[in-house]
Design a protein around this motif. Structure first.
Motif, short mmCIF file in Angstrom:
data_model
loop_
_atom_site.label_atom_id
_atom_site.label_comp_id
_atom_site.label_asym_id
_atom_site.label_seq_id
_atom_site.Cartn_x
_atom_site.Cartn_y
_atom_site.Cartn_z
N SER A 153 0.86 -1.18 0.00
CA SER A 153 0.00 0.00 0.00
C SER A 153 0.89 1.23 0.00
O SER A 153 1.60 1.51 0.97
CB SER A 153 -0.91 0.00 1.23
OG SER A 153 -1.76 1.13 1.22
N ARG A 202 6.91 4.20 -3.56
CA ARG A 202 7.13 3.13 -4.53
C ARG A 202 8.58 2.63 -4.49
O ARG A 202 8.84 1.43 -4.51
CB ARG A 202 6.79 3.64 -5.93
CG ARG A 202 7.19 2.68 -7.03
CD ARG A 202 7.25 3.35 -8.39
NE ARG A 202 8.09 2.58 -9.28
CZ ARG A 202 9.40 2.68 -9.34
NH1 ARG A 202 10.04 3.52 -8.55
NH2 ARG A 202 10.08 1.93 -10.19
N GLU A 206 6.24 -4.62 -11.59
CA GLU A 206 5.34 -3.80 -10.78
C GLU A 206 4.00 -3.69 -11.50
O GLU A 206 3.96 -3.54 -12.71
CB GLU A 206 5.90 -2.39 -10.59
CG GLU A 206 7.29 -2.32 -9.98
CD GLU A 206 7.81 -0.90 -9.99
OE1 GLU A 206 7.04 0.02 -9.65
OE2 GLU A 206 8.98 -0.70 -10.38
N ARG A 207 2.93 -3.77 -10.72
CA ARG A 207 1.60 -3.67 -11.32
C ARG A 207 0.66 -2.95 -10.36
O ARG A 207 0.42 -3.43 -9.25
CB ARG A 207 1.05 -5.05 -11.66
CG ARG A 207 -0.30 -5.02 -12.37
CD ARG A 207 -0.76 -6.43 -12.69
NE ARG A 207 0.21 -7.15 -13.50
CZ ARG A 207 0.13 -8.45 -13.76
NH1 ARG A 207 -0.86 -9.16 -13.24
NH2 ARG A 207 1.03 -9.04 -14.51
N ALA A 208 0.15 -1.80 -10.78
CA ALA A 208 -0.84 -1.08 -9.98
C ALA A 208 -2.18 -1.79 -10.08
O ALA A 208 -2.59 -2.20 -11.17
CB ALA A 208 -0.96 0.36 -10.46
N ALA A 241 -5.88 -1.39 -9.92
CA ALA A 241 -6.94 -0.37 -9.93
C ALA A 241 -8.20 -0.85 -9.21
O ALA A 241 -9.00 -0.03 -8.75
CB ALA A 241 -7.27 -0.01 -11.38
N ASN A 293 -3.98 3.16 -3.03
CA ASN A 293 -2.88 3.12 -3.99
C ASN A 293 -2.09 1.83 -3.80
O ASN A 293 -1.03 1.81 -3.18
CB ASN A 293 -2.00 4.35 -3.78
CG ASN A 293 -1.03 4.55 -4.94
OD1 ASN A 293 -1.14 3.90 -5.97
ND2 ASN A 293 -0.07 5.44 -4.74
N LEU A 341 0.03 -1.52 -4.95
CA LEU A 341 1.03 -1.89 -5.95
C LEU A 341 1.47 -3.32 -5.69
O LEU A 341 1.90 -3.67 -4.59
CB LEU A 341 2.24 -0.95 -5.86
CG LEU A 341 3.33 -1.13 -6.91
CD1 LEU A 341 2.81 -0.76 -8.30
CD2 LEU A 341 4.55 -0.26 -6.57
N ARG A 342 1.34 -4.16 -6.71
CA ARG A 342 1.81 -5.55 -6.62
C ARG A 342 3.22 -5.62 -7.21
O ARG A 342 3.46 -5.20 -8.35
CB ARG A 342 0.89 -6.49 -7.39
CG ARG A 342 1.30 -7.96 -7.29
CD ARG A 342 0.30 -8.85 -8.00
NE ARG A 342 0.62 -10.25 -7.84
CZ ARG A 342 -0.10 -11.25 -8.36
NH1 ARG A 342 -1.21 -10.96 -9.06
NH2 ARG A 342 0.24 -12.50 -8.17
#
Length: 517
Positions: free
Chosen positions: A452, A459, A491-493, A495, A500, A502-503
């Motif tokens: 998170s 990031r 990295e993958r946001a 949605a 916010n 992020l994987r």
């Protein structure tokens, strides 16, 4: 000198290598007793390659654990403990498991308070008194394997570790598997993978003891490693904790061996064994991971990492027969190929016989197939080529032609070209590529976690944290710390997740500790 051994369903292959050169190779039908088969392979290899004292490491690839789950045998009863109340109670552990596997692991389910949201906030606090009552019940039932799963533990694993300490204190003899160390995001699938891992605890110890005994009896004092399903290695202590990581290690070994033998890091790999053909894609010298999150193991939905491989019931032992859906397979003589095939004096027309009859190989006694129907043999081989070419085409991500490397003992079944391929390479030692893949492998550590992102965790810091975790896992698995490097960061946001999120997926790879000491 390294020795690599790959124990398959049909054949056990072994090689001895030094400085990238194959000194000796071995192929023999797999024995029912895995330890005796490994010992036989070692003694045969050493008779040709040299003194056991020259061996610096032994690498073993095995289907031992996969077969146990597929056949629902030799599995421990498992206490499935989930931290998730008041949420998650509608779908308890072991939901939708096949009856045979469910019976094998039992129905010892405990759903307790706890768990976290995706951003690390608690769903409910851990109830220590509740866990103590659970531990007392587990001890009373004499259950020796515990699968512990907490909601969103890949994001926050603190509750799993605290619960594990409580359970370990009251059930000290139990082997505890933590879902945050086994599976990925997705509660039920991660939990399933963790239960399977826990059920293999006894078998893992028995197997590693068998490996150690076989190595010792062969006069070798070098360390032993086992292949993982990402084309890398883990030490025996790691195997005892995570036997599930060996699933699909055979195809991964073959793909790594194909990369080494062909010098190609980006290509398709066609591994044709005695019973099946496995088709995968190499990216940067490592097997491409399956893009789908869900992988079925023994009919159970799981989500741990697996190579992206499509399997066909085609191999050197596949039976050729008119009628049915396919001219070749799916029935195979398997490890009895050396007794059942015509070229070996048997009475069954196999794909290997077809290859010999059409002049693609000189195996056994070719005169035994002089009278077979050549038209049938030609059609059988054409059917094999078409089905494999179609499968390679399904694995491609574009319409462009790509190179392919053919490995495995059944590589003789294919011609020199296939539609949709820029070239078809059948390198030297292709028949034992799986053992070569095990021999050259490194050690890895991977992380797949949800972070998170906010003012407290940027990031950059999240990526750095995941990178450190992956590197440490590689060291824990047997890599020398000063050789570890990061080979993949994704990295993958997300949605669809509030906030916010992020994987981050990271893979670290390093050299074996013994080779740098």
């Amino acid at each position: 000198m390294r020795i690599g051994i790959d124990v398959g369903g049909t054949n056990t292959d072994a090689v001895a290598m030094q400085a990238g050169t194959v000194l000796a190779e071995y192929k023999h039908s797999t024995t029912p007793d895995i330890s005796s088969g490994i010992f036989s392979a070692l003694t045969s290899i050493l008779a040709e390659a040299g003194d056991p004292g020259q061996v610096t490491a032994v690498m073993i690839g095995t289907t031992h654990f996969t077969n146990a789950v597929a056949q629902a045998r030799d599995l421990l009863p498992v206490a499935a403990v989930r931290l998730g109340l008041p949420a998650t109670k509608e779908l308890p552990p072991l939901t939708a498991w096949p009856a045979a596997l469910h019976r094998a692991v039992g129905d010892n389910v405990y759903v307790c308070s706890g768990g976290h949201e995706f951003d690390g906030r608690e769903i409910a606090p851990l109830d220590r008194d509740e866990l103590k009552r659970v531990a007392e019940d587990i001890a009373a039932k004499r259950i020796r394997a515990i699968a512990l799963t907490s909601v969103f533990s890949p994001t926050n694993d603190e509750m799993e570790h605290e619960a594990a300490e409580i359970l370990k204190g009251l059930v000290p003899d139990a082997a505890i598997s933590l879902s945050s160390e086994v599976g990925r995001l997705g509660l039920l699938e991660r939990e399933n993978a963790t239960i399977i891992n826990a059920s293999l605890a006894d078998l893992a110890v028995q197997a590693t003891e068998g490996f150690r005994q076989a190595i010792q009896e062969a006069g070798i004092s070098a360390p032993v490693y086992v292949s993982q399903n990402d084309g890398t290695l883990m030490n025996l202590e790691y195997v005892e904790r995570y036997p599930v990581n060996t699933f699909a290690s055979g195809p991964a070994n073959s793909m790594r061996g194909a990369a080494f033998l062909s010098g190609s890091d980006d290509c398709a790999v066609v591994d044709i064994g005695g019973t099946t053909s496995d088709i995968g894609i190499l990216q940067g010298g490592f097997p491409r991971e399956a893009g789908k999150a869900i992988v079925s193991i023994g009919g159970v939905r799981t989500n741990f990492r697996m190579p992206d491989v499509l399997s066909l019931a085609i191999g050197g032992g596949s039976i050729v027969a008119e009628g049915g859906e396919h001219l070749v397979g799916p029935t195979s003589v398997g490890y009895r190929l050396a007794k059942r095939a015509l070229v070996f004096g048997g009475d069954t027309f196999t794909a290997t016989d077809a290859a010999v009859a059409m002049g693609r190989a000189d195996i056994g006694r070719p005169e035994n197939v002089d009278r077979v129907d050549k038209a049938l043999a030609e059609r059988a081989l054409a059917s094999i080529s078409t089905r494999i070419a179609d499968t390679v085409d399904r694995m491609k991500v574009s319409a462009a032609e790509i190179p392919a490397v053919v490995v495995g003992g059944g590589g003789i079944l294919l011609p020199d070209t296939l539609p949709g391929l820029s070239k078809l390479v059948r390198p030297d030692h292709f028949a034992v590529a799986n053992a070569i893949g095990a021999t050259i492998a490194q050690v890895s550590g991977t992380v797949d976690q949800l972070f998170s992102i906010d003012s407290h965790l940027t990031r950059e810091r999240a990526v750095a944290r995941a990178t450190e975790m992956a590197a440490q896992r590689a060291v824990d698995a047997g890599a020398a710390a000063d050789t570890v490097e990061i080979v993949d960061v994704e990295e993958r946001a997300l949605a669809y997740v509030p906030g916010n999120a992020l994987r981050i997926r990271v893979k670290a790879v390093g050299s074996l500790l013994d080779e740098t000491s």
